[in-house]
Design a protein around this motif. Structure first.
Motif, PDB file in Angstrom:
ATOM      1  N   HIS A  79       0.829  -1.205   0.000  1.00 56.40           N
ATOM      2  CA  HIS A  79       0.000   0.000   0.000  1.00 56.40           C
ATOM      3  C   HIS A  79       0.864   1.255   0.000  1.00 56.40           C
ATOM      4  O   HIS A  79       0.591   2.213  -0.742  1.00 56.40           O
ATOM      5  N   VAL A  80       1.910   1.249   0.828  1.00 56.85           N
ATOM      6  CA  VAL A  80       2.815   2.396   0.886  1.00 56.85           C
ATOM      7  C   VAL A  80       3.480   2.624  -0.473  1.00 56.85           C
ATOM      8  O   VAL A  80       3.590   3.755  -0.954  1.00 56.85           O
TER       9      VAL A  80
ATOM     10  N   HIS B 195       1.567   3.147   9.698  1.00 51.52           N
ATOM     11  CA  HIS B 195       0.233   2.690   9.285  1.00 51.52           C
ATOM     12  C   HIS B 195      -0.327   1.675  10.276  1.00 51.52           C
ATOM     13  O   HIS B 195      -1.540   1.658  10.538  1.00 51.52           O
TER      14      HIS B 195
ATOM     15  N   THR C 270       2.333   1.729  -3.433  1.00 49.33           N
ATOM     16  CA  THR C 270       1.322   2.200  -4.378  1.00 49.33           C
ATOM     17  C   THR C 270       1.059   3.684  -4.192  1.00 49.33           C
ATOM     18  O   THR C 270       0.911   4.428  -5.180  1.00 49.33           O
ATOM     19  N   GLU C 271       1.015   4.136  -2.952  1.00 51.76           N
ATOM     20  CA  GLU C 271       0.812   5.559  -2.681  1.00 51.76           C
ATOM     21  C   GLU C 271       1.950   6.407  -3.232  1.00 51.76           C
ATOM     22  O   GLU C 271       1.751   7.580  -3.575  1.00 51.76           O
ATOM     23  N   ARG C 272       3.132   5.805  -3.334  1.00 54.33           N
ATOM     24  CA  ARG C 272       4.296   6.522  -3.885  1.00 54.33           C
ATOM     25  C   ARG C 272       4.379   6.401  -5.401  1.00 54.33           C
ATOM     26  O   ARG C 272       5.342   6.860  -5.999  1.00 54.33           O
ATOM     27  N   GLY C 273       3.396   5.754  -5.999  1.00 45.58           N
ATOM     28  CA  GLY C 273       3.398   5.587  -7.454  1.00 45.58           C
ATOM     29  C   GLY C 273       4.263   4.435  -7.926  1.00 45.58           C
ATOM     30  O   GLY C 273       4.580   4.353  -9.115  1.00 45.58           O
TER      31      GLY C 273
ATOM     32  N   GLU D  36       7.192   3.823   7.468  1.00 45.74           N
ATOM     33  CA  GLU D  36       5.835   4.156   7.035  1.00 45.74           C
ATOM     34  C   GLU D  36       4.871   3.010   7.332  1.00 45.74           C
ATOM     35  O   GLU D  36       3.729   3.230   7.736  1.00 45.74           O
TER      36      GLU D  36
END
Length: 230
Positions: free
Chosen positions: A30-31, A191, A33-36, A187
């Motif tokens: 998830h982390v 979370h 993906t959030e960073r692209g 991170e």
């Protein structure tokens, strides 16, 4: 290529031993993906015969059966109470787990899962961690294994072993830090609302828990203590 994680469970396993690491790896994706970036981990649960496997808490988890080896980057073995561990050393486990271990880049256990590794001769001459209540029995049953009686997790070459239950998350955060970087691991911890990223050498015995335990007389609940002090 994604980093494939296999987590071995069996009837009566400790649920958090498996779902703690699985959640941490999932949050790492998830982390990313959030960073692209692309997700890094895939996680599968495996068991001796496959299908739903009931944990000691009564919650069942769907699994794939042990079979001819599908190479994995990481293999972890969950723990359980002693009576459930004994039943695991069965034909499927004896036949396939050593092959899974040999094919993995790293392998290990959470909590008393170390007993399964030791029973299969996979940690002879190695330093390992396990739950503080299990350290004595492990050392007695398997004298060729060096039992670290204090650390929350231990890394010995490609072998990663952790102590009781929640320490599987600490160990997984260290794996994520090694695979990716410390920023992502931090991170993930954020979370998961982890209080701190504990290093492997930290003691299993928390001074804070000891202080909190001393705050309440034995057998007296917080509510009862409050009523007594009125």
């Amino acid at each position: 290529m994604p980093h494939k994680v296999l987590i071995f469970i069996f009837p009566g396993f400790e649920l958090l031993d498996a779902t703690g690491p699985a959640s941490a790896f999932g949050v790492a994706n998830h982390v990313l993906t959030e960073r692209g970036e692309q997700p890094f981990y895939t996680v599968e649960m495996i068991s001796p015969v496959g299908g739903p496997v009931q944990s000691s808490s009564g919650i069942a988890v769907e699994t794939h059966a042990l079979s001819p080896v599908r190479p994995a980057n990481t293999l972890l073995i969950a723990g359980a109470e002693a009576e459930n561990l004994e039943a695991v050393i069965s034909e499927p486990a004896v036949r396939w787990l050593p092959q899974y271990v040999q094919a993995a880049e790293r392998f290990g256990s959470v909590c008393a899962g170390t007993f399964i590794l030791a029973a299969l001769g996979l940690v002879d001459g190695k330093r390992v961690a396990t739950h503080w209540r299990a350290c004595g029995p492990l050392a007695e049953l398997y004298p060729s294994v060096e039992v670290d009686r204090d650390s929350v997790y231990v890394v010995d070459g490609k072998i990663w072993t952790s102590a009781g239950v929640t320490t599987g998350i600490d160990m997984t955060l260290a794996m994520i830090g090694s695979d990716l970087d410390g920023v992502i691991a931090s991170e993930v911890a954020k979370h998961l609302v982890v209080y701190a990223r504990r290093p492997g050498y930290q003691s299993q015995f928390s001074p804070l828990l000891r202080a909190q335990a001393k705050a309440y007389p034995s057998g007296m609940s917080r509510l009862a203590l409050s009523e007594a002090n009125r």
